[in-house]
Design an enzyme around this catalytic site. Structure first.
Site, PDB file in Angstrom:
ATOM      1  N   LYS A  83     -62.829  57.601  62.687  1.00 32.49           N
ATOM      2  CA  LYS A  83     -63.411  57.117  61.434  1.00 32.49           C
ATOM      3  C   LYS A  83     -64.001  58.268  60.627  1.00 32.49           C
ATOM      4  O   LYS A  83     -63.913  58.291  59.396  1.00 32.49           O
ATOM      5  CB  LYS A  83     -64.490  56.070  61.739  1.00 32.49           C
ATOM      6  CG  LYS A  83     -65.175  55.511  60.498  1.00 32.49           C
ATOM      7  CD  LYS A  83     -66.134  54.388  60.843  1.00 32.49           C
ATOM      8  CE  LYS A  83     -66.804  53.859  59.575  1.00 32.49           C
ATOM      9  NZ  LYS A  83     -67.647  52.671  59.846  1.00 32.49           N
ATOM     10  N   HIS A 117     -19.103  44.478  72.173  1.00 33.45           N
ATOM     11  CA  HIS A 117     -19.809  44.110  70.947  1.00 33.45           C
ATOM     12  C   HIS A 117     -20.670  42.867  71.135  1.00 33.45           C
ATOM     13  O   HIS A 117     -20.611  41.907  70.367  1.00 33.45           O
ATOM     14  CB  HIS A 117     -18.826  43.926  69.794  1.00 33.45           C
ATOM     15  CG  HIS A 117     -18.150  45.193  69.391  1.00 33.45           C
ATOM     16  ND1 HIS A 117     -18.843  46.311  68.964  1.00 33.45           N
ATOM     17  CD2 HIS A 117     -16.834  45.528  69.374  1.00 33.45           C
ATOM     18  CE1 HIS A 117     -17.986  47.283  68.686  1.00 33.45           C
ATOM     19  NE2 HIS A 117     -16.758  46.841  68.942  1.00 33.45           N
TER      20      HIS A 117
END
Length: 514
Positions: free
Chosen positions: A136, A275
């Site tokens: 922070k 696939h």
């Protein structure tokens, strides 16, 4: 004023060398517990936190750094005169660098014999508080949670100062680190309690396994991430690669699909995927027989595909596999001669997954990202309820037909919708995946099957909206059908089956896969 660094790390990789450099650059070092001992043993001057705060550690070490002297020293903004005046009045010095990584919660929960109490004690409290405070106040405090950042920070310090860009990047890394840590704790506690896997809010954490060369296509970036925790031993994320080049995005996706299909079968089984769809599935008394059945199901489509096997690979099976090009072979193990045969082929990837028969679990979850949101559902771990199977035609399937119908149902479940699968003689003979209408899926499956369609049985992942599929099945010589049922036109299909002597079974369960 002398700079001050607070160091408290569970991962002590490189900490001695880093601390020695900091000391050489004029930093006063403050530390706790094990880190303090390691630094003192290395001859590096270090001040204990209790010496700084004037307050002893208590509650078995649960409270060490939760003190205003620590947090005011981190959070005081150097560009606010009132902040600096206030800490000066309180006799508090600033802390300019925080080097912390957290209690090893992940390593703890991955232990086979971990107890709930042990896991709880490895939830860090002070560490996250300090690094969040430092992040922070990132303009004034450098915060490091990753030992890989030590060298870069030192290099900048030796050139004069740490850049704001670096400080900001390190601060962002903190919030990613604590988010991962908290999500890991939350998810583990939820699994222990048996909480609903679809809660009001969902927070997940995954760890990167590798960057892909590219994603689904070369112009897309991609990476592979693994879930954190135990219980995933039978998944593609747990597979060990024994040979071949790095797995691609499509390799991993297709291998996952092959495993999903393989897990539906308890007998000796071989699955081929191309696939993301099964292109061949074979059963057999031996692995060699199962593989040959799988290969003969569609010798064209398996080229360049994925092969998954649920038995240890022997030399005879390896010889068969080596006759064609496949991208991946994944199995629970390999005889030495079989592995040597497969590894002669440069471009094949050989994966070992000892727990390959371990079933998937609902709580693994199935997720699909959509623009602006996330679709989440339980994994489809059901097949059918045997008690709800319903013969709806005048002719019931024979025992052999019923066995083959159940085979077809196991495969069609993992074929993209709309899906049709034809099965005959313990192998798939035609797979029609991913069509926008069901009749075209059937026509495609029949085309793949050729002469083998006659005498085969058919599985459909969803109901027939019309009787055209039954008509086409009859023309191809298909003798029995398994499907969910539930169409308002079911009776049309039933009448057509009765007209042609085709047996049809309803499962009452749909298996769409998109």
């Amino acid at each position: 004023m002398k700079k001050r660094a607070l160091l408290s790390v569970s991962d002590k990789t490189g900490i001695v060398e880093f601390a020695r450099e900091l000391h050489g650059l004029g930093f006063e070092l403050v530390s706790t517990g094990g880190t303090k001992r390691v630094l003192r043993d290395a001859g590096i001057p270090v001040l204990g936190v209790s010496e700084l705060t004037g307050f002893p550690e208590c509650l078995d070490g649960r409270v060490k750094t939760l003190h205003p002297v620590i947090h005011a020293g981190i959070l005081a903004r150097r560009d606010h005169p009132e902040h600096m005046a206030q800490i000066a009045k309180l006799g508090i010095s600033t802390i300019d660098m925080v080097v912390i990584n957290l209690y090893p919660f992940k390593a703890t929960i991955l232990k086979d014999d971990v107890t709930f109490e042990e896991a709880i004690e490895n939830i860090d409290i002070g560490g996250p508080t300090m690094i969040r405070a430092a992040a922070k106040n990132w303009q004034d405090v450098t915060v490091i949670v990753d030992p890989r950042d030590y060298d870069g920070v030192l290099a900048e310090m030796k050139l004069g100062k740490i850049s704001l860009e670096t400080k900001a990047r390190l601060a962002r890394k903190v919030f990613a680190h604590t988010a991962n840590y908290d999500a890991m704790i939350s998810n583990w506690l939820g699994r222990q309690a048996g909480d609903d896997p679809l809660p009001e809010t969902i927070t997940m954490t995954y760890e990167k396994v590798q960057d892909m060369r590219y994603g689904e296509n070369p112009h897309q970036r991609g990476a592979f991430y693994r879930e954190v925790g135990k219980g995933f031993e039978g998944t593609i994320a747990a597979a060990k690669q024994l040979h071949g080049k790095e797995l691609s995005y499509n390799n991993i996706n297709d291998a996952n699909g092959a495993l999903d299909t393989l897990k539906e079968f308890d007998g000796v089984c071989a699955v081929g995927v191309k696939h993301a769809n099964p292109c061949g599935v074979g059963l057999g008394k031996t692995l060699h027989e199962a593989y040959v059945n799988m290969y003969n199901a569609d010798p064209v489509s398996i080229f360049g595909g994925i092969v998954a096997l649920n038995e240890r690979v022997d030399a005879a099976t390896a010889e068969e596999i080596a006759k064609i090009f496949v991208e991946i072979v994944i199995a629970p193990g390999y005889e030495p001669e079989a592995l040597e045969i497969l590894c002669r082929k440069k471009n094949i990837r050989v994966l070992e997954l000892p727990e390959i028969r371990q079933k998937n679990k609902r709580e693994f979850l199935d997720m699909k990202k959509v623009a602006g949101g996330l679709l989440v559902q339980e994994l489809d771990c059901e097949l059918m309820n045997e008690e709800e199977l319903k013969v709806v035609t005048d002719r019931a399937p024979t025992a052999e037909e019923l066995a083959q119908l159940k085979f077809a149902w196991r495969v069609v479940k993992h074929t993209k919708s709309n899906a049709i699968v034809l099965v005959k003689g313990d192998q798939t003979v035609g797979v029609g995946p991913g069509q926008t209408n069901r009749i075209t899926a059937l026509e495609l499956a029949i085309k793949y099957a050729g002469d083998k369609a006659a005498g085969s049985v058919m599985g459909s992942d969803a109901f027939f909206p019309f009787d055209d599929c039954v008509e086409a099945a009859h023309q191809a010589g298909i003798t029995a059908i398994i499907q969910p049922g539930g169409s308002i036109r079911d009776e049309d299909s039933i009448k057509k089956c009765n007209e042609y002597g085709i047996a049809m079974v309803f499962t009452g369960m749909r298996h769409f896969k998109h």
